[in-house]
Write an enzyme that holds these catalytic residues in place. Structure first.
Site: not given
Ligand code: UD1
Length: 319
Positions: A32, A37, A75, A94, A143, A172, A187, A272
């Site tokens: 990480d 993180g 992840q 990334t 993304y 989500n 959210v 958005r």
């Protein structure tokens, strides 16, 4: 007992995987860069893991982290649709270059299988619900393109090099340890913290957009199943990981308000940029190939999550 590398292991999802694997006696290495993180996510298991601080775009560090590993749970990512819209380059580097480095590291180190955190954003706004993995992707945001590119790379490494890869398209995810106070927070975490503080959250758009909100426990179980599933059923494939139910933001706000005793209405703001309108998964492929069954439903997930934030942020003003 097997050796696992978890990239992004100090983050929200990665740290839950690290805890689960350590608890069942596996050996865990975490990579990480601590950009999103947090060390405290690993504090209870800190002395039982091999923690390496490095960036995914550092190919040598990634290769070294892959050495001696049986499985990689990839992840690590720079998440958030709006972050990628505002600043596409860091998330591109990334999410795409970093994923490439993980695959190259895994291939060179002889890793048995890589499980990849893919995203439901791949589906975009095309017609047709629920979303099935056979639908052609229509990514809307940088993304979404980045996460989809990672999937294509995973599949190419299976086809070309025989490296077993499994892509899990997360829908989500929410739960304990999701960062609530960044402008790019998911959210659910954001709304819970704001409401605990007595602040009115802003819903972007009319609030009738829907999401297949999925509690973190379900993602942990999906990863463990994906590691052990028969290669002929799982390798080179993409699976939706969700609950198979759609909940609107208005509904979600209402349930959180009840759980938190919050008595004010939300604020409504403009939609958005790059936002997907609706999201709902067909989870039958994961169920058939991996044996995946959601462990924690939406409302139970909300209760557990609210409980965790209440404990974690005890003392913050509640209305
Ligand atoms: C997307 C992906 C998800 C991925 C995540 C990573 C889709 C359908 N989902 O989530 O698979 O894991 O990116 O970051 O593409 N919202 C508000 N007010 C706020 C914050 C958000 O109304 O303060 C709204 C957003 O406009 C959106 C919904 O809540 O409609 C969910 O937003 P967010 O939690 O950021 O996740 P997605 O972008 O849906």
């Amino acid at each position: 007992m097997a050796n696992y590398l978890i990239t992004g292991g100090a983050g929200f999802i990665g740290s839950h995987l690290a805890h689960a694997l350590v608890e069942r006696g596996d050996s865990v290495r975490v990579l990480d860069n601590f950009e999103t993180g947090l060390e405290k996510n690993l504090a209870p298991i800190r002395d039982r893991i091999d923690l390496r601080r490095a960036d995914l775009i550092d190919a040598a560090a990634v290769l070294s982290a892959c050495e001696g590993m049986d499985y990689v749970l990839h992840q690590g990512a720079l998440p958030s649709v709006p972050r990628s819209v505002k600043q596409p380059r860091p998330s591109h580097e990334t999410n795409i270059d970093g994923t490439f480095n993980v695959l190259e590291g895994a291939r060179q180190a002889g890793v048995k299988r890589v499980v990849y955190a893919a995203s439901s954003s791949a589906y975009g706004n095309q017609p047709g619900f629920p979303r099935v993995e056979t639908m052609a992707p229509q990514p809307l945001s940088p993304y979404a393109v980045q996460k989809l590119t990672g999937e294509l790379y995973m599949q190419a490494y299976w086809r070309v090099y025989g490296l077993e890869t499994v892509c899990l398209r997360y829908f989500n995810i929410f739960g304990a340890r999701q960062v609530p106070d960044s402008p790019y927070s998911g959210v659910m975490a954001r709304f819970i913290l704001m409401m605990m503080r007595g602040e009115r959250p802003t819903i972007f758009g009319d609030g009738e957009q829907g999401r297949d909100f999925t509690h973190i426990e379900n993602v942990v179980s999906a990863n463990l199943l994906a590691v052990h599933a028969t290669a002929t059923l799982a390798a080179g494939r993409v699976f939706n990981i969700a609950c198979g139910q759609r909940h609107t933001l208005n509904e979600t706000f209402g349930l959180l308000a009840t759980l938190l005793g919050f008595e004010h209405p939300p604020i409504y703001g403009p939609e958005r940029e790059g936002d997907v309108r609706d999201s709902l998964a067909d989870i039958s492929a994961a169920s058939q190939a991996l044996g995946y069954v959601p462990q924690v439903g939406f409302e139970e997930g909300l209760r557990r999550t609210v409980r965790w934030y209440r404990d974690e942020f005890a003392g913050q003003k509640e209305e």
